[in-house]
Design an enzyme around this catalytic site. Sequence first.
Site, short mmCIF file in Angstrom:
data_model
loop_
_atom_site.label_atom_id
_atom_site.label_comp_id
_atom_site.label_asym_id
_atom_site.label_seq_id
_atom_site.Cartn_x
_atom_site.Cartn_y
_atom_site.Cartn_z
N ASP A 26 0.82 -1.22 0.00
CA ASP A 26 0.00 0.00 0.00
C ASP A 26 0.85 1.27 0.00
OD1 ASP A 26 -2.36 1.40 -0.03
OD2 ASP A 26 -2.66 1.32 2.14
N GLY A 27 0.30 2.32 -0.57
CA GLY A 27 0.96 3.63 -0.54
C GLY A 27 1.49 4.09 -1.89
N ASN A 28 1.23 3.34 -2.94
CA ASN A 28 1.74 3.71 -4.28
C ASN A 28 1.18 5.06 -4.75
OD1 ASN A 28 2.83 1.18 -4.20
ND2 ASN A 28 1.44 0.28 -5.71
N GLY A 29 -0.11 5.27 -4.51
CA GLY A 29 -0.76 6.49 -4.98
C GLY A 29 -0.19 7.72 -4.28
N ARG A 39 -0.83 8.36 -10.55
CA ARG A 39 -0.84 7.22 -9.64
C ARG A 39 -0.20 5.98 -10.27
NH1 ARG A 39 -4.13 7.38 -5.21
NH2 ARG A 39 -4.43 5.13 -5.35
N ASN A 74 -10.90 -2.79 -5.27
CA ASN A 74 -10.11 -1.86 -6.08
C ASN A 74 -10.71 -1.61 -7.48
OD1 ASN A 74 -6.91 -2.95 -4.68
ND2 ASN A 74 -8.16 -1.17 -4.12
N TRP A 75 -11.71 -2.41 -7.89
CA TRP A 75 -12.38 -2.16 -9.17
C TRP A 75 -13.11 -0.82 -9.17
CZ3 TRP A 75 -11.02 -5.32 -12.94
CH2 TRP A 75 -10.70 -6.66 -12.65
C1 IPE Z 1 -5.41 -2.60 0.18
O1 IPE Z 1 -5.11 -1.27 -0.04
C2 IPE Z 1 -5.39 -3.36 -1.10
C3 IPE Z 1 -4.08 -3.50 -1.74
C4 IPE Z 1 -2.96 -2.98 -1.34
C5 IPE Z 1 -4.07 -4.30 -2.93
P1 IPE Z 1 -6.25 -0.18 -0.30
O2 IPE Z 1 -5.55 1.09 -0.54
O3 IPE Z 1 -7.17 -0.66 -1.35
O4 IPE Z 1 -7.02 -0.19 1.09
P2 IPE Z 1 -7.81 0.98 1.81
O5 IPE Z 1 -8.77 1.54 0.80
O6 IPE Z 1 -6.81 1.98 2.26
O7 IPE Z 1 -8.47 0.32 2.98
C1 IPE Z 2 -1.68 0.11 -3.25
O1 IPE Z 2 -1.42 1.47 -3.33
C2 IPE Z 2 -1.92 -0.53 -4.59
C3 IPE Z 2 -3.31 -0.95 -4.80
C4 IPE Z 2 -4.26 -0.88 -3.93
C5 IPE Z 2 -3.63 -1.50 -6.09
P1 IPE Z 2 -2.60 2.53 -3.37
O2 IPE Z 2 -2.93 2.76 -4.80
O3 IPE Z 2 -3.73 2.11 -2.51
O4 IPE Z 2 -1.88 3.78 -2.77
P2 IPE Z 2 -2.50 4.87 -1.79
O5 IPE Z 2 -3.03 4.12 -0.61
O6 IPE Z 2 -3.59 5.55 -2.58
O7 IPE Z 2 -1.37 5.74 -1.46
MG MG Z 3 -4.10 2.43 -0.54
#
Ligand code: IPE
Ligand code: IPE
Ligand code: MG
Length: 249
Positions: A26-29, A39, A74-75
Amino acid sequence: MALFGFGKSASPEGRQVPRHIAVTMDGNGRWAKKRGLPRSAGHAVGAETFRTIATYCKDIGVQYFTVYAFSTENWTRPKEEVDALMDLFRKYLREAVETMAARGVAVRILGDLTPLPEDIRALIQEAAEIADTLGSSAATASLCINYGGRDEIKNAVRQIAGQVQAGLLDPSEITEDTISGALYTAHLPDPDLIIRPSGEIRLSNFLLWQSAYAEYYFTPVLWPDFTVKDLEDAITDFNRRSRRFGGVK
Ligand code: IPE
Ligand code: IPE
Ligand code: MG
């Protein structure tokens, strides 16, 4: 297969290496946003981090490494972002198919694969066939795609109910192992250590059944910034824990 345990090797400092480590990537965005990038750029760097950490895990003797890559929720993200993630899955699955035999790592995909694009499903099938040819000494890297803990349990219940309806199973014969065996993770021991980067302190539907006695490690580091040192810190912390499984120690 015992439910919990340590990997065969210890790290150079003599620490025990967890047999099964799981990570919510988590945290890529937020990583991308901080840099004014789209993103998708964060996802691309996060995928590189996956490769680095998966390779390191294998090198130090972690037998099972499982990552949460795309949830059933995530969809709901913009189509552009979902498409970028699917492109990354294509790229890394192709690489896995080409290299897993030489690297001795069985790459497996866990989740409900039915809504995935046809070509990705074909790659997943190809990877599964190669994984089946690797011996039991191979490390396993599992990628959870369109994975949801509740969805997984719902599917397991449907499968077990079907066996009951067919007269193959009496409800009194249903054990915890029956349920574990009907999950996507049937072939895996439960995770010993679950790491969640990015500062969020929640499960977000990851390994709900399997995490009953997992040790959790939360860190504010964003996944694209996560290094081998961060993994080592998590393993060091894990070594300080007293795992009692409800008993007395
Ligand atoms: C969990 O992260 C799912 C993945 C990393 C694949 P999310 O970013 O989707 O979770 P929330 O929305 O913060 O709970
Ligand atoms: C995790 O990173 C990857 C997926 C859920 C696919 P995010 O895309 O949730 O990154 P943040 O949480 O928005 O930083
Ligand atoms: Mg996330």
